[in-house]
Design an enzyme around this catalytic site. Structure first.
Site, PDB file in Angstrom:
ATOM      1  N   ASP A 205       0.843  -1.205   0.000  1.00 23.66           N
ATOM      2  CA  ASP A 205       0.000   0.000   0.000  1.00 23.66           C
ATOM      3  C   ASP A 205       0.875   1.250   0.000  1.00 23.66           C
ATOM      4  OD1 ASP A 205      -2.283   1.498  -0.027  1.00 23.66           O
ATOM      5  OD2 ASP A 205      -2.964   0.946   1.976  1.00 23.66           O
ATOM      6  N   HIS A 355     -10.528  -2.070  -6.556  1.00 25.75           N
ATOM      7  CA  HIS A 355     -10.395  -0.922  -5.644  1.00 25.75           C
ATOM      8  C   HIS A 355      -9.619   0.238  -6.265  1.00 25.75           C
ATOM      9  CE1 HIS A 355      -9.937   1.376  -2.008  1.00 25.75           C
ATOM     10  NE2 HIS A 355      -8.625   1.215  -1.988  1.00 25.75           N
TER      11      HIS A 355
HETATM   12  C1  HEM Z   1      -4.919   2.410  -3.283  1.00 31.69           C
HETATM   13  C2  HEM Z   1      -6.029  -0.770   0.210  1.00 31.69           C
HETATM   14  C3  HEM Z   1      -9.328   2.346   1.953  1.00 31.69           C
HETATM   15  C4  HEM Z   1      -8.532   5.278  -1.781  1.00 31.69           C
HETATM   16  C5  HEM Z   1      -4.925   1.281  -2.484  1.00 31.69           C
HETATM   17  C6  HEM Z   1      -4.048   0.143  -2.624  1.00 31.69           C
HETATM   18  C7  HEM Z   1      -4.355  -0.732  -1.651  1.00 31.69           C
HETATM   19  C8  HEM Z   1      -5.427  -0.163  -0.873  1.00 31.69           C
HETATM   20  C9  HEM Z   1      -3.708  -2.093  -1.393  1.00 31.69           C
HETATM   21  C10 HEM Z   1      -2.976  -0.025  -3.724  1.00 31.69           C
HETATM   22  C11 HEM Z   1      -1.680   0.628  -3.343  1.00 31.69           C
HETATM   23  C12 HEM Z   1      -1.445   1.974  -3.980  1.00 31.69           C
HETATM   24  O1  HEM Z   1      -1.733   2.150  -5.173  1.00 31.69           O
HETATM   25  O2  HEM Z   1      -0.938   2.856  -3.286  1.00 31.69           O
HETATM   26  C13 HEM Z   1      -7.024  -0.188   0.982  1.00 31.69           C
HETATM   27  C14 HEM Z   1      -7.614  -0.801   2.140  1.00 31.69           C
HETATM   28  C15 HEM Z   1      -8.533   0.073   2.641  1.00 31.69           C
HETATM   29  C16 HEM Z   1      -8.531   1.241   1.774  1.00 31.69           C
HETATM   30  C17 HEM Z   1      -7.257  -2.187   2.680  1.00 31.69           C
HETATM   31  C18 HEM Z   1      -9.409  -0.043   3.846  1.00 31.69           C
HETATM   32  C19 HEM Z   1      -9.122  -0.741   4.913  1.00 31.69           C
HETATM   33  C20 HEM Z   1      -9.444   3.377   1.066  1.00 31.69           C
HETATM   34  C21 HEM Z   1     -10.386   4.461   1.175  1.00 31.69           C
HETATM   35  C22 HEM Z   1     -10.177   5.279   0.100  1.00 31.69           C
HETATM   36  C23 HEM Z   1      -9.078   4.714  -0.660  1.00 31.69           C
HETATM   37  C24 HEM Z   1     -11.401   4.651   2.304  1.00 31.69           C
HETATM   38  C25 HEM Z   1     -10.914   6.527  -0.282  1.00 31.69           C
HETATM   39  C26 HEM Z   1     -12.240   6.627  -0.244  1.00 31.69           C
HETATM   40  C27 HEM Z   1      -7.450   4.778  -2.458  1.00 31.69           C
HETATM   41  C28 HEM Z   1      -6.801   5.478  -3.559  1.00 31.69           C
HETATM   42  C29 HEM Z   1      -5.770   4.647  -4.000  1.00 31.69           C
HETATM   43  C30 HEM Z   1      -5.801   3.455  -3.156  1.00 31.69           C
HETATM   44  C31 HEM Z   1      -7.156   6.859  -4.114  1.00 31.69           C
HETATM   45  C32 HEM Z   1      -4.785   4.922  -5.136  1.00 31.69           C
HETATM   46  C33 HEM Z   1      -5.358   4.476  -6.434  1.00 31.69           C
HETATM   47  C34 HEM Z   1      -4.422   4.802  -7.591  1.00 31.69           C
HETATM   48  O3  HEM Z   1      -3.997   5.951  -7.703  1.00 31.69           O
HETATM   49  O4  HEM Z   1      -4.151   3.888  -8.370  1.00 31.69           O
HETATM   50  N1  HEM Z   1      -5.755   1.067  -1.408  1.00 31.69           N
HETATM   51  N2  HEM Z   1      -7.606   1.033   0.783  1.00 31.69           N
HETATM   52  N3  HEM Z   1      -8.670   3.549  -0.053  1.00 31.69           N
HETATM   53  N4  HEM Z   1      -6.826   3.579  -2.249  1.00 31.69           N
HETATM   54 FE1  HEM Z   1      -7.267   2.292  -0.782  1.00 31.69          FE
END
Ligand code: HEM
Length: 503
Positions: A205, A355
């Site tokens: 992450d 996601h």
């Molecule tokens: C990216 C997990 C909650 C927004 C990611 C990544 C993982 C992850 C594994 C990929 C790593 C990365 O690209 O940096 C999770 C988990 C969550 C969670 C396990 C909850 C427990 C959230 C929430 C939001 C969010 C609440 C916003 C509403 C994003 C965004 C990205 C991202 C904007 C980057 C996407 C990109 O630019 O490709 N998340 N996330 N995440 N997550 Fe989450």
């Protein structure tokens, strides 16, 4: 205090950001292994003593410039690895930042409108209708008005403890002349060993961050120099003079200005998110067993592929858009892991509901400007994520029983924190209009379904997504439970350091 717009430079461009003015967590991110969030309330009739005590906190508050210097120091230390492979010295470091909710500003007698709807009413008002939370899952601390949060981050636990002791001393916490009460303390820490930097479901992450104008993207009009295709963000400079390209943090058609003290500040959306890890794992296993892909592919591989298609990245961080068949950790490297775009006509490589596609649909919403240039229509939605994992690793008993322990001490998840120039356009939009919307990102065919990690379906409806199975893209996958549970949160404003000095 009146509203202000930032004066333009003689060439008409916005002045570069002054990193000394901006709190360190926002732009640079504090290099941290442990972090504690202290949510506090200013005691009734104690606004004056709080203001006075806050002046003593100022020397501990680190700026984006400090955060950058510390990162440089770490890099330098890494270069000085001794020939036998021993690192020379461990750099101890800590950092303090502070942010206020609307309730906190009101308690301090600050009545200016800093022009953000969700911030003004507070997260609990939007929790059920907009975010899909169940208030019965909320920690009682967040059901009352929280006035602010002090973030203490450090390289080591003992350094963090020392920092928190100093903060407690400054505000006389626990004594009768204290100006604040601590309403909740949440302790985050990176996961151990090889899992460092991975969230609790096991995925790498914190890889993707947008570029920031004046920092990683100094020339907004030319190509930005941050990693590709993550978008551009204007921290704390929403709609300055209307002189920003479309989508770059501007709300609505006209210029939007802030009270002068609010410039160089940023909105912080905090979410206390519990993760049901054994349950998520068991779901992947069961679905992999049921997947019709023929017996020749080992179940463990099918399970990994399914997990990767739910997230949009393999556990290593490699994007499925680039590595659709099996994990290729070389594609998780910083110079490779952002080098992809989606095409709204297809979810063969990455499901629409994954996601990372739901929260950053790179290319999916592209439209052509009149002059033929492409507008990605998503820069206005960019957030800078600064969360940290919390809670212990899954115990062997939990793994065996495929169920999270009900013991509070074994609760685990993500202390999700993100900065943006507008919460309605940033975090709330991503959660409400994208993750919780089964039609998003509006492909010409099919129904994407919900973000399998954070999407919430209306009560009484079944959560589903398409595209999970590579060999049958239209076959829906029923997401049998919510594996991320919101335990509450709040919206804050993280003022500039000069503004804190004037408070
Ligand atoms: C990216 C997990 C909650 C927004 C990611 C990544 C993982 C992850 C594994 C990929 C790593 C990365 O690209 O940096 C999770 C988990 C969550 C969670 C396990 C909850 C427990 C959230 C929430 C939001 C969010 C609440 C916003 C509403 C994003 C965004 C990205 C991202 C904007 C980057 C996407 C990109 O630019 O490709 N998340 N996330 N995440 N997550 Fe989450």
């Amino acid at each position: 205090m009146g509203d202000a717009q930032i004066p333009l430079q003689h060439n008409g461009a916005l002045p570069p950001l002054d990193l000394k003015n901006i709190q360190g967590d926002i732009l640079e991110g504090i290099a941290k292994k442990v972090q504690t969030f202290f949510f506090f309330r200013i005691k009734a009739d104690h606004a004056a003593s709080f203001r006075n005590q806050l002046t003593h906190l100022l020397p501990l508050i680190t700026s984006a410039k400090d955060a950058r210097s510390f990162r440089e120091e770490i890099k330098d230390a890494k270069r000085r690895i001794a020939p036998e492979g021993h690192q020379i010295g461990l750099i101890e470091n800590s950092s303090v930042n502070i942010a206020f909710s609307q309730f906190g500003l009101t308690a301090l007698g600050i009545t200016d409108d800093i022009k953000d709807g969700p911030f003004k009413i507070g997260q609990k008002k939007d929790a059920v209708e907009k975010l899909g939370d169940k208030l019965e899952d909320w920690d009682p601390a967040f059901k009352n008005d929280v006035h602010g949060v002090i973030l203490v981050a450090a390289s080591h636990q003992h350094v963090l403890n020392r920092g928190w002791d100093r903060v407690k001393h400054i505000f006389h916490v626990g004594h009768k002349d204290a100006s604040i009460e601590v309403v909740k303390e949440l302790d985050g820490k990176l996961r151990p060993g090889a899992e460092k930097g991975h969230e609790h479901f096991g995925f790498n992450d914190g890889l993707s961050q947008p570029s920031v104008k004046g920092v990683s993207a100094p020339d907004m009009d030319g190509p930005h120099d941050g990693p590709v295709d993550q978008g551009i963000i204007l921290v704390g400079r929403e709609g300055d003079n209307g002189d920003v390209p479309p989508g770059a943090g501007q709300v609505g058609p006209g210029p939007v200005s802030r009270p002068s003290w609010a410039i160089d500040g940023s909105f912080l959306a905090f979410r206390y998110l519990k993760q049901l890890v054994p349950e998520f794992d068991a779901f992947l296993e069961k679905s992999a067993n049921a997947a019709d892909v023929g017996p020749e592919i080992p179940r463990e591989e099918v399970k990994d592929l399914l997990g990767a298609r739910l997230v949009g990245r393999w556990k290593s961080g490699a994007p499925v858009q680039l590595a659709p068949g099996r994990d290729d950790p070389s594609l998780a490297a910083p110079d490779k892991n952002q080098n992809f775009r989606f095409n709204i006509d297809s979810q063969e490589l990455c499901p629409y509901a994954a996601h990372i596609r739901k929260t950053n649909p790179r290319g999916d919403l592209d439209s052509k400007n009149d002059d033929g240039t492409i507008n990605n229509n998503t820069d206005v939605r960019r957030i800078i994520r600064r969360g940290i994992t919390f809670g212990p690793e899954v115990t062997p008993e939990e793994r065996e029983s495929k169920k999270s322990s009900s013991d509070d001490k074994l609760e685990r998840g993500l202390l999700f924190a993100c900065y943006q120039s507008n919460i309605a356009n940033g975090f709330e939009f991503l959660q409400n209009v994208w993750a919780n919307n089964p039609d998003f990102p509006f492909p010409p065919n099919g129904k994407p379904g919900f973000d399998p990690l954070i999407g919430v379906a209306p009560a009484g409806t079944v959560r589903e997504m398409e595209g999970a199975f590579k060999n049958d893209l239209t076959k829906p996958l029923t997401l049998t439970a919510d594996w991320v549970i919101s335990r509450g949160g709040e919206y804050f404003f993280s003022p500039s350091i000069p503004a804190l000095k004037k408070t």
